[in-house]
Design an enzyme around this catalytic site. Sequence first.
Site, PDB file in Angstrom:
ATOM      1  N   ASN A 264      -7.734   2.824 -11.403  1.00  0.00           N
ATOM      2  CA  ASN A 264      -9.087   3.348 -11.318  1.00  0.00           C
ATOM      3  C   ASN A 264     -10.086   2.540 -12.158  1.00  0.00           C
ATOM      4  OD1 ASN A 264     -10.226   5.518  -9.925  1.00  0.00           O
ATOM      5  ND2 ASN A 264     -10.749   6.493 -11.864  1.00  0.00           N
TER       6      ASN A 264
ATOM      7  N   LYS B 149       3.092  -1.767 -14.282  1.00  0.00           N
ATOM      8  CA  LYS B 149       2.325  -2.275 -15.434  1.00  0.00           C
ATOM      9  C   LYS B 149       2.406  -1.338 -16.638  1.00  0.00           C
ATOM     10  CE  LYS B 149      -1.769   0.267 -15.169  1.00  0.00           C
ATOM     11  NZ  LYS B 149      -1.382   1.127 -14.105  1.00  0.00           N
TER      12      LYS B 149
ATOM     13  N   LYS C 218       4.086   6.834 -15.826  1.00  0.00           N
ATOM     14  CA  LYS C 218       3.232   6.760 -17.021  1.00  0.00           C
ATOM     15  C   LYS C 218       3.891   7.519 -18.177  1.00  0.00           C
ATOM     16  CE  LYS C 218      -0.862   6.642 -14.097  1.00  0.00           C
ATOM     17  NZ  LYS C 218      -0.771   5.206 -13.858  1.00  0.00           N
TER      18      LYS C 218
ATOM     19  N   LYS D 108       7.429   0.022  -5.061  1.00  0.00           N
ATOM     20  CA  LYS D 108       6.104  -0.243  -5.639  1.00  0.00           C
ATOM     21  C   LYS D 108       5.068  -0.383  -4.534  1.00  0.00           C
ATOM     22  CE  LYS D 108       3.128  -1.104  -8.719  1.00  0.00           C
ATOM     23  NZ  LYS D 108       2.696   0.042  -9.477  1.00  0.00           N
TER      24      LYS D 108
HETATM   25  N1  LIG Z   1       1.641  -3.702 -11.265  1.00  0.00           N
HETATM   26  C1  LIG Z   1       1.134  -2.441 -11.244  1.00  0.00           C
HETATM   27  O1  LIG Z   1       1.768  -1.465 -11.711  1.00  0.00           O
HETATM   28  O2  LIG Z   1      -0.117  -2.314 -10.650  1.00  0.00           O
HETATM   29  P1  LIG Z   1      -0.897  -0.951 -10.292  1.00  0.00           P
HETATM   30  O3  LIG Z   1      -0.933  -0.112 -11.528  1.00  0.00           O
HETATM   31  O4  LIG Z   1      -2.273  -1.392  -9.845  1.00  0.00           O
HETATM   32  O5  LIG Z   1      -0.130  -0.302  -9.178  1.00  0.00           O
END
Ligand SMILES: NC(=O)OP(=O)(O)O
Length: 325
Positions: free
Chosen positions: A12, A218, A280, A131
């Site tokens: 976001n 990420k 997360k 993913k």
């Molecule tokens: N690599 C990765 O987790 O990207 P997003 O958070 O945009 O999905």
Amino acid sequence: MTKLAVIALGGNALLRNNQSGTIEEQEANTTETLENLIFLVKEGYNLVFTHGNGPQVGNILLRNDAGENQYGVPQMPLDICVADSQGGIGYMIERCLMNVLRKHNLKRNVLTLMTLTEVDPNDSAFNNPTKRIGKMMTKEEADRLNKEKGWIFKEEKKNKDGYRRVVPSPEPKSIMNCEVVESNARAGTIVIAVGGGGIPVYTDDEGLVRPSEAVVDKDLASSILATQIKADEFYVLTDVPFVYLNYGETNEQKLEFLNHTDTLKYLEAGTFGEGNMAPKIRAALSFIEKGGRQSIITESKKLEDKSFGTKITMEYDVKDLHKYD
Ligand SMILES: NC(=O)OP(=O)(O)O
């Protein structure tokens, strides 16, 4: 002592669901996010920003494919596309940040580091792509691309229904050159690293670094970096001010403070969405399990108001308990 924080910018922060992904949209979103975070620079924090690349790397792959189909330009493998996304997004954040710092009359160097993330080449994720990347597609588009290219799609029900391409997402093991990230960040440079979860690589039996065809989560990669550089705080920025129980239901309950035991209990009970909040939470837990003091999950515009955000610590702080009841 100056605190070191790793801040994972959620999707976001760069690109919103209702947007097509123009650079103007991404720059405006990024600038707004950085304006919300500039108070941390004013408070004297040393900072490392990390960021996602899900929509962007999916778009790079589509351009890759169109280039080959229309002009015979050879397609690049996924690790190169992740590297492209890291450079492009990192440059954009770096330039937006330089301009926000200038506006606030703040002097800090900004450095984007190409970052490699070590993964296990035998990770079972390579046989189970999860993913989500790229733009939302209709069922007809997804079926056609699956038939023509063998690309795999999964249904997505967040915000609007549709299908998104999925690729393998192995667990990050370690971030290469984390000493360079740490030394620069502790010297006051704002470092942008681990873009898109880092470029996935592994080291073969001869010690050579080899590419891996995947996109790393990420938040998990950022958590590993935060541990490796001994960050004081780890922030996971997303599009909600708190983590909730029964999110979106009439009995929704915000969670302002969480300890390790309760977080794990909720996670194992499947309380948090797998495609959304659960990774997360795992990233936040991993940081505190490995010695980090506090992980905070919230949205960037709420961060300055410290009464917002879910704070995850190993144990509850007694003074916070009354707020939790
Ligand atoms: N690599 C990765 O987790 O990207 P997003 O958070 O945009 O999905």
